[in-house]
Design a protein around this motif. Structure first.
Motif, PDB file in Angstrom:
ATOM      1  N   ARG A   1      16.301 125.155  63.690  1.00 52.90           N
ATOM      2  CA  ARG A   1      15.085 124.619  62.711  1.00 52.90           C
ATOM      3  C   ARG A   1      14.238 124.105  63.695  1.00 52.90           C
ATOM      4  O   ARG A   1      13.362 123.181  63.070  1.00 52.90           O
ATOM      5  CB  ARG A   1      15.703 123.433  61.629  1.00 52.90           C
ATOM      6  N   ILE A   2      14.272 123.955  65.238  1.00 54.69           N
ATOM      7  CA  ILE A   2      13.494 123.574  66.007  1.00 54.69           C
ATOM      8  C   ILE A   2      12.375 124.687  67.206  1.00 54.69           C
ATOM      9  O   ILE A   2      13.538 125.406  67.555  1.00 54.69           O
ATOM     10  CB  ILE A   2      13.778 122.538  67.020  1.00 54.69           C
ATOM     11  N   ASP A   3      11.618 124.530  67.042  1.00 58.88           N
ATOM     12  CA  ASP A   3      10.540 125.543  67.983  1.00 58.88           C
ATOM     13  C   ASP A   3       9.269 125.030  68.434  1.00 58.88           C
ATOM     14  O   ASP A   3       9.549 124.368  67.879  1.00 58.88           O
ATOM     15  CB  ASP A   3       9.543 126.408  66.945  1.00 58.88           C
ATOM     16  N   VAL A   4       8.981 125.803  69.381  1.00 56.12           N
ATOM     17  CA  VAL A   4       8.474 125.668  70.826  1.00 56.12           C
ATOM     18  C   VAL A   4       6.961 126.674  70.833  1.00 56.12           C
ATOM     19  O   VAL A   4       7.022 127.978  70.764  1.00 56.12           O
ATOM     20  CB  VAL A   4       8.849 125.519  71.925  1.00 56.12           C
ATOM     21  N   LEU A   5       6.168 125.902  70.806  1.00 63.24           N
ATOM     22  CA  LEU A   5       4.625 127.339  71.059  1.00 63.24           C
ATOM     23  C   LEU A   5       3.884 126.548  72.220  1.00 63.24           C
ATOM     24  O   LEU A   5       3.926 124.544  72.458  1.00 63.24           O
ATOM     25  CB  LEU A   5       3.845 127.171  69.517  1.00 63.24           C
TER      26      LEU A   5
END
Length: 392
Positions: A233-237
């Motif tokens: 539930r941790i994303d990187v953009l």
């Protein structure tokens, strides 16, 4: 009433920016303790300017210089690693923890035991000892305030009353100076090029971490601990403009974002003032100067550090210790001309591949394993150099 504040790592970029914010808010704070590792001249100048009660230099060989520079004042002086931890133990309303690397772990734990609020600007102690740090804060009642721009952004828009309705948090990344470089170009990158971040003014270690995207990898682990969310539930953009500092997505489809100029004085002012808002010393964001804000997925093939971080979370705390220790050793080697830029993440991978991960239950076991992983990184460096010499 003025709020007593300690600043650990006051001469670095975050520490100096913290004093900028304090100067912009006269009467709000009373500087108690300032610490630095080597920059004794700047430390003494800060101590006199802000009327600190105590100035501590970590490098004991510079103690005589510190005493001389502060002679004739009422400012107390001390030197050495233990003296820095003792300074962190002075009761305060807020402590700014901005010591780079694992060297900040003992002072952070001391601050948590003696400060009402601890503003955490160095991610490595949370990466390597996140469970220990979070548990110490729960026991002491200290409020941990993230200062990293990304985690501070999430903190500002993370609705605790709606925690069960948060679907994910999204960390944004500028991509650093090599975002559009080919692998061949990065193989020839110099320390000077890697230090030239396009958006932020930062210290040397964090600038190199940004260039490798290791900074974002460390932030994924840090966010996992700070916000008690599983890695899925941790994303990187990628967000090259560094205007949206991070986001939280809720079950109803709403995405809340915190925005601001690329200036660390913004999150520092938020942490120092929390739960109020202080007058900022930072530049203001001018939307008319930005015609486009772009976002993209990070390329894990060119920047494999982020995937390694997710793998380490799955493997447990010891893997995160190894991850951080190896990176600190490799970054220092690169900055001193001892390895090529791609070797930084390569050394981290080698250490992770060769490590056994014991259970780490207390501070002593974490520190001991950290030392072993640093030695392992040094051995991996020698092995890599030996292999490279054999390549025709």
């Amino acid at each position: 009433m003025t709020r007593p504040v300690n600043i650990l790592g006051s001469t670095g970029s975050v520490g100096s920016a913290t004093l900028d914010v304090i100067a912009a808010n006269p009467g709000e704070f009373r500087v108690q303790a300032l610490t630095a590792q080597t920059n004794v001249e700047k430390l003494a100048e800060q101590a006199k300017t802000f009327g600190a009660a105590l100035a501590v230099i970590g490098d004991e060989s510079k103690y005589a210089v510190l005493k001389s520079l502060l002679s004739g004042t009422d400012i107390e002086t001390a030197a050495g690693a233990q003296a820095i931890t003792d300074a962190a133990s002075r009761p305060a309303d807020i402590t700014m923890a901005a010591i780079v690397g694992m060297a900040g772990l003992h002072p952070i734990l001391a601050a948590i035991g003696h400060s009402k609020h601890v503003a955490i600007a160095n991610k490595e102690p949370l990466v390597a000892a996140g469970s220990l740090v979070m548990d110490a804060a729960r026991k002491s009642g200290a409020v941990l305030l993230p200062v990293d721009s990304e985690h501070n952004a999430i903190f500002q828009v993370f609705e605790q009353q709606n925690r069960d309705h948060i679907e994910r948090i999204i960390l944004t990344a500028s991509g650093g100076p090599f975002r559009e470089w080919s692998a061949e170009q990065m193989a020839r990158a110099t320390p000077a090029q890697a230090l030239a971040h396009p958006n932020w003014v930062m210290g040397r270690k964090i600038s190199i971490d940004s260039a490798t995207m290791m900074n974002k990898a460390l932030e994924v682990i840090e966010a996992h601990h700070l916000f008690a969310l599983p890695p899925e539930r941790i994303d990187v953009l990628l967000h090259p403009q560094s205007i949206v500092h991070s986001m939280v997505e809720y079950a109803d489809g709403s995405i809340l974002a915190q925005m601001g100029a690329s200036d660390m004085r913004v999150p520092i002012a938020h942490a120092l003032g929390w739960p109020r808002r202080l007058k900022g010393a930072a530049q203001r964001l001018d939307f008319t100067k930005f015609s486009t804000l772009t976002f993209a997925q990070a390329d894990h093939r060119r920047f494999p550090a982020i995937k390694l971080a997710y793998d380490c979370i799955g493997q447990g705390g010891a893997a995160c210790v190894a991850f951080n220790a190896a990176n600190e050793v490799a970054v220092d080697l690169f900055l001193n001309g001892g390895c090529a830029f791609p070797d930084i993440v390569g050394i981290v991978q080698d250490v992770l591949d060769g490590a056994d991960y014991p259970p780490l239950k207390d501070l002593d076991s974490i520190v001991d394993f950290d030392s072993k992983m640093r030695a392992s990184a040094q051995n991996c460096i020698v092995d890599r150099q030996h292999r490279n010499r054999k390549v025709p």
